[in-house]
Motif scaffolding. Structure first.
Motif: not given
Length: 144
Positions: A1-21
């Motif tokens: 993945m392109h670095s900016t897209s990967a950074a955004v996808a990673g950040a949003v994914t971990f935010l989502w994960l944290g909220m669920v947990l």
């Protein structure tokens, strides 16, 4: 993945994960242990909290899909994204309506022990699958 897209996808994914947990695995079970919280009060609080969580999850899912779609994703990223989004869709479209009907009955005065529902167990099982998919997705997109 392109670095900016990967950074955004990673950040949003971990935010989502944290909220669920935080909500599903901390707030939800602990609220019923608080002094003075009855089953109807706990259900009322839970419905409001999960309604807000699910709305936030839907927004985060759209953001993850958008970031993944613009980043030239690998097959693993696409698969993990699809799993997380499909699980959320199943929870919202199939399991939550059953949970709402059950909580409506309890809030209307039905004895919670009278008719046990498996919908809660399905929701929790799907939460575990979603957590694992989000954890793997976040790791894969950030590992590049």
């Amino acid at each position: 993945m392109h670095s900016t897209s990967a950074a955004v996808a990673g950040a949003v994914t971990f935010l989502w994960l944290g909220m669920v947990l935080a909500i599903s695995f901390l707030e939800a079970p602990l609220k019923f242990r608080a002094p003075g919280v009855t089953i109807p009060i706990g259900l009322g609080i839970g419905r409001m909290v999960f309604r807000a969580l699910n709305l936030a999850e839907a927004v985060l899912a759209v953001a993850v899909v958008a970031a993944v779609a613009t980043g030239g994703p690998s097959a693993a990223v696409v698969t993990l994204t699809a799993i997380a989004v499909a699980v959320l869709a199943g929870q919202l479209g199939v399991v939550r309506p059953r949970l709402n009907r059950r909580s409506d009955a309890v809030l209307a005065g039905e004895d919670p022990a009278l008719h046990r529902s498996r919908a809660h167990l399905y929701y929790v099982a799907l939460e575990v699958v979603k957590v694992l998919a989000l954890l793997a997705l976040g790791c894969v997109v950030l590992a590049g």
